[in-house]
Motif scaffolding. Structure first.
Motif, PDB file in Angstrom:
ATOM      1  N   ILE A 104      -7.983   6.972 -25.001  1.00 37.77           N
ATOM      2  CA  ILE A 104      -9.158   7.217 -25.244  1.00 37.77           C
ATOM      3  C   ILE A 104      -9.370   9.105 -25.016  1.00 37.77           C
ATOM      4  CG2 ILE A 104     -11.652   6.961 -24.206  1.00 37.77           C
ATOM      5  CD1 ILE A 104     -11.151   4.420 -25.734  1.00 37.77           C
ATOM      6  N   VAL A 105     -10.205   9.556 -25.956  1.00 41.33           N
ATOM      7  CA  VAL A 105     -10.609  10.893 -25.697  1.00 41.33           C
ATOM      8  C   VAL A 105     -12.093  10.731 -25.751  1.00 41.33           C
ATOM      9  CG1 VAL A 105     -10.428  13.435 -26.482  1.00 41.33           C
ATOM     10  CG2 VAL A 105      -8.278  11.575 -27.144  1.00 41.33           C
ATOM     11  N   HIS A 106     -12.569  11.095 -24.814  1.00 43.71           N
ATOM     12  CA  HIS A 106     -14.036  11.233 -24.443  1.00 43.71           C
ATOM     13  C   HIS A 106     -14.656  12.400 -24.100  1.00 43.71           C
ATOM     14  CE1 HIS A 106     -17.853   8.600 -22.511  1.00 43.71           C
ATOM     15  NE2 HIS A 106     -18.118   9.522 -23.614  1.00 43.71           N
ATOM     16  N   ARG A 107     -15.019  13.188 -25.382  1.00 45.03           N
ATOM     17  CA  ARG A 107     -15.312  14.543 -25.384  1.00 45.03           C
ATOM     18  C   ARG A 107     -17.030  14.859 -25.429  1.00 45.03           C
ATOM     19  NH1 ARG A 107     -11.499  17.871 -28.465  1.00 45.03           N
ATOM     20  NH2 ARG A 107     -10.550  17.612 -26.661  1.00 45.03           N
ATOM     21  N   TYR A 108     -17.554  14.009 -26.473  1.00 47.40           N
ATOM     22  CA  TYR A 108     -18.909  13.992 -26.803  1.00 47.40           C
ATOM     23  C   TYR A 108     -19.734  13.004 -26.049  1.00 47.40           C
ATOM     24  CZ  TYR A 108     -17.102  16.952 -30.530  1.00 47.40           C
ATOM     25  OH  TYR A 108     -16.572  17.985 -31.178  1.00 47.40           O
ATOM     26  N   PRO A 109     -20.941  13.284 -25.877  1.00 46.61           N
ATOM     27  CA  PRO A 109     -21.778  12.101 -25.024  1.00 46.61           C
ATOM     28  C   PRO A 109     -21.535  10.695 -25.646  1.00 46.61           C
ATOM     29  CG  PRO A 109     -23.123  14.122 -25.837  1.00 46.61           C
ATOM     30  CD  PRO A 109     -21.769  14.363 -26.086  1.00 46.61           C
ATOM     31  N   VAL A 161     -17.328   4.660 -31.830  1.00 46.60           N
ATOM     32  CA  VAL A 161     -15.827   4.420 -31.635  1.00 46.60           C
ATOM     33  C   VAL A 161     -15.106   4.972 -33.109  1.00 46.60           C
ATOM     34  CG1 VAL A 161     -13.878   3.300 -30.940  1.00 46.60           C
ATOM     35  CG2 VAL A 161     -16.152   2.819 -30.024  1.00 46.60           C
ATOM     36  N   LEU A 162     -14.337   5.838 -32.845  1.00 42.28           N
ATOM     37  CA  LEU A 162     -13.541   6.307 -33.909  1.00 42.28           C
ATOM     38  C   LEU A 162     -12.099   6.136 -33.711  1.00 42.28           C
ATOM     39  CD1 LEU A 162     -13.946  10.397 -34.497  1.00 42.28           C
ATOM     40  CD2 LEU A 162     -12.242   9.083 -35.968  1.00 42.28           C
ATOM     41  N   VAL A 163     -11.789   4.976 -34.512  1.00 42.33           N
ATOM     42  CA  VAL A 163     -10.362   4.764 -34.432  1.00 42.33           C
ATOM     43  C   VAL A 163      -9.449   5.259 -35.311  1.00 42.33           C
ATOM     44  CG1 VAL A 163      -9.144   2.639 -34.836  1.00 42.33           C
ATOM     45  CG2 VAL A 163     -11.473   2.110 -33.993  1.00 42.33           C
ATOM     46  N   PRO A 281     -17.450  14.720 -49.076  1.00 41.90           N
ATOM     47  CA  PRO A 281     -16.624  15.632 -48.228  1.00 41.90           C
ATOM     48  C   PRO A 281     -17.410  15.750 -46.817  1.00 41.90           C
ATOM     49  CG  PRO A 281     -16.877  16.412 -50.429  1.00 41.90           C
ATOM     50  CD  PRO A 281     -17.644  15.048 -50.419  1.00 41.90           C
ATOM     51  N   TYR A 282     -16.617  15.701 -45.899  1.00 47.30           N
ATOM     52  CA  TYR A 282     -17.302  15.852 -44.558  1.00 47.30           C
ATOM     53  C   TYR A 282     -16.977  16.918 -43.849  1.00 47.30           C
ATOM     54  CZ  TYR A 282     -18.307  13.777 -39.829  1.00 47.30           C
ATOM     55  OH  TYR A 282     -18.962  13.401 -38.579  1.00 47.30           O
ATOM     56  N   TYR A 283     -15.848  17.112 -43.334  1.00 45.38           N
ATOM     57  CA  TYR A 283     -15.507  18.510 -42.734  1.00 45.38           C
ATOM     58  C   TYR A 283     -14.393  19.135 -43.480  1.00 45.38           C
ATOM     59  CZ  TYR A 283     -17.588  17.258 -38.279  1.00 45.38           C
ATOM     60  OH  TYR A 283     -18.541  16.878 -37.212  1.00 45.38           O
ATOM     61  N   LEU A 284     -14.410  20.543 -43.588  1.00 46.23           N
ATOM     62  CA  LEU A 284     -13.413  21.474 -43.915  1.00 46.23           C
ATOM     63  C   LEU A 284     -12.862  21.921 -42.610  1.00 46.23           C
ATOM     64  CD1 LEU A 284     -11.374  22.826 -45.779  1.00 46.23           C
ATOM     65  CD2 LEU A 284     -13.117  24.689 -46.217  1.00 46.23           C
ATOM     66  N   TYR A 285     -11.536  21.771 -42.137  1.00 47.21           N
ATOM     67  CA  TYR A 285     -11.153  22.078 -40.604  1.00 47.21           C
ATOM     68  C   TYR A 285     -10.128  23.404 -41.014  1.00 47.21           C
ATOM     69  CZ  TYR A 285     -11.629  17.521 -38.416  1.00 47.21           C
ATOM     70  OH  TYR A 285     -12.260  16.575 -37.593  1.00 47.21           O
ATOM     71  N   GLN A 286     -10.786  24.315 -40.212  1.00 47.43           N
ATOM     72  CA  GLN A 286      -9.700  25.442 -40.001  1.00 47.43           C
ATOM     73  C   GLN A 286      -8.237  24.670 -39.254  1.00 47.43           C
ATOM     74  OE1 GLN A 286      -9.586  28.376 -40.741  1.00 47.43           O
ATOM     75  NE2 GLN A 286      -7.936  29.441 -39.683  1.00 47.43           N
ATOM     76  N   GLY A 331     -14.390  21.164 -29.029  1.00 44.86           N
ATOM     77  CA  GLY A 331     -14.803  20.208 -29.837  1.00 44.86           C
ATOM     78  C   GLY A 331     -15.146  21.047 -31.178  1.00 44.86           C
ATOM     79  N   LYS A 332     -15.445  20.482 -32.067  1.00 48.65           N
ATOM     80  CA  LYS A 332     -15.734  21.173 -33.290  1.00 48.65           C
ATOM     81  C   LYS A 332     -17.000  22.104 -33.368  1.00 48.65           C
ATOM     82  CE  LYS A 332     -13.967  16.951 -35.539  1.00 48.65           C
ATOM     83  NZ  LYS A 332     -14.003  16.098 -34.079  1.00 48.65           N
ATOM     84  N   VAL A 333     -16.793  23.302 -33.799  1.00 49.63           N
ATOM     85  CA  VAL A 333     -17.707  24.375 -33.953  1.00 49.63           C
ATOM     86  C   VAL A 333     -17.985  24.716 -35.698  1.00 49.63           C
ATOM     87  CG1 VAL A 333     -18.377  26.620 -33.306  1.00 49.63           C
ATOM     88  CG2 VAL A 333     -16.977  25.185 -31.635  1.00 49.63           C
TER      89      VAL A 333
END
Ligand SMILES: *Cc1c(COP(=O)(O)O)cnc(C)c1O
Ligand code: SF4
Length: 371
Positions: A104-109, A161-163, A281-286, A331-333
């Motif tokens: 589990i990674v719990h980073r955001y509220p 929950v992001l599986v 299209p959701y994110y484009l990641y660096q 986190g994502k900026v």
């Protein structure tokens, strides 16, 4: 090419066959792709660091005559992977640091990342989770699963929950159903998301049986990972359409990759083709500074420029949000072109999509003269 493959391999459309027949060593790769002696040696060297697995389907998309083929670059090891940039990290996003219990990674509220498997159908050369993916084919044990579920159960603030993994859709439908049904029993879990590259690299996995199971646990959202328009084929299109037809909103995350999709034309074609398939299209990641993938990294400005060249020119639906997943666990900026020329209490001066200048006047407080 596909028709030939289907005639040659009658089980082509069976995902278990695709998985079992993945190209995992130089001997197998040679049969599909002509390789020089140096290339063979280089691949052997790379395999000591990060293993290779390419589904026959994905390999069939490689143009063997092009050493810089975008499908090849994402799947066939390059000697550049052995170069470790001084700024590379094993765990650039510090996922371990934000992990209260294993998996589990719990980073955001309000949401957690739940890494249920280390397996993928293909090992992407640019994978950011190389530290856990592909080392060994490990699926979460029942004991670990119960501990992770327990954590989610005890944290009433978790509604999403992001599986992910690895690739959750590489697991058997039964095993995945066990996880999803357990999550569904937790009243505060609202949406369940699945992160998967299966529609791109092993689209035959998207079966009626799988979708029938997923539909039982709505609201389910899926995010997939197309990086290049050449990955959009009749097979991947069928998979995406079937997912959307099952009532599952399908998003896409693209990683900006040098030499693969780091130009406006390729990106525009990809985004328009995704929207055509009803994939948003959701994110484009660096590209993350993960170990051994610095040859895929572009300058940040490249991503900003690409998105700037899309915004306004094509449907807003087709424009992803450009983000940097901040190294160290920030986190994502979201980052992008700055359309605000100046801003004060009276007015905001804006630059529009095609370079025009416009003024938005701020609302002014109004008083009766005798107040
Ligand atoms: C990306 C990510 C999420 C999901 O973030 P969204 O912006 O909601 O898509 C959640 N947890 C972690 C640790 C992540 O890296
Ligand atoms: S499918 Fe995702 S987790 Fe698996 S190797 Fe590719 S990028 Fe990494």
């Amino acid at each position: 090419m596909d028709k030939d493959m289907r005639l040659k391999y009658p089980a082509w459309d069976d995902w278990k066959w695709q998985f079992a027949n993945r190209i995992t060593n130089v001997q197998k790769l040679e049969k599909q792709l002509p390789l020089t002696e140096t290339e063979k040696e280089d691949i052997q060297t790379c395999l000591k660091c990060f293993r290779m697995a390419i589904t026959p389907y994905y390999a069939s998309l490689i143009d063997a005559s092009d050493k810089n083929d975008p499908i090849r670059m994402q799947s066939v090891p390059s000697i550049k992977e052995t170069y470790i940039d001084g700024n590379d990290f094993l765990d650039p996003l510090d996922e371990e640091g934000d992990s209260p219990v294993p998996h589990i990674v719990h980073r955001y509220p309000d949401r957690v990342l739940f890494l249920v498997t280390c397996k993928c159908s293909m090992y992407c050369r640019h994978c950011t989770r190389r530290r856990i993916v592909g080392e060994e084919d490990r699926i979460i044990t029942e004991k670990e699963l119960q501990a992770a579920l327990d954590y989610i159960r005890r944290h009433g603030e978790i509604r999403d929950v992001l599986v992910s993994g690895g690739d959750p859709l590489v697991m058997s439908t039964e095993k995945l159903e066990h996880i999803l049904s357990s999550l569904r029993q937790i009243p505060h879990v609202d949406i369940i998301r699945i992160g998967t590259r299966v529609p791109v690299v092993m689209p035959m996995r998207i079966t009626d049986e799988l979708l029938g199971m997923l539909k039982k646990y709505h609201p389910i959202w899926i995010n997939t990972h197309f990086n290049h328009p050449r990955e959009i084929t009749p097979d991947s299109e069928r998979a995406c359409t079937a997912i959307v037809d099952a009532g599952i909103p399908l998003g896409n995350q693209t990683v900006l990759l040098k030499g693969i999709n780091d130009n406006a034309e390729t990106m525009k074609e990809l985004m328009l083709k995704l929207v055509h398939m009803r994939v948003r299209p959701y994110y484009l990641y660096q590209c993350d500074p993960s170990r051994g993938i610095s040859h895929f990294r572009t300058r940040v400005q490249t991503g900003i420029d690409i998105v700037h060249s899309l915004q306004g020119y094509i449907s807003g639906y087709a424009v992803p949000k450009f983000v940097i997943d901040a190294p160290g666990g920030g986190g994502k900026v979201p980052i992008g072109y700055d359309y605000v020329i100046s801003k004060d209490d009276k007015e905001v001066v804006l630059e529009n999509w095609n370079g025009g200048k416009y003024v938005y006047r701020q609302p002014q407080d109004w008083y009766r003269p005798d107040d």
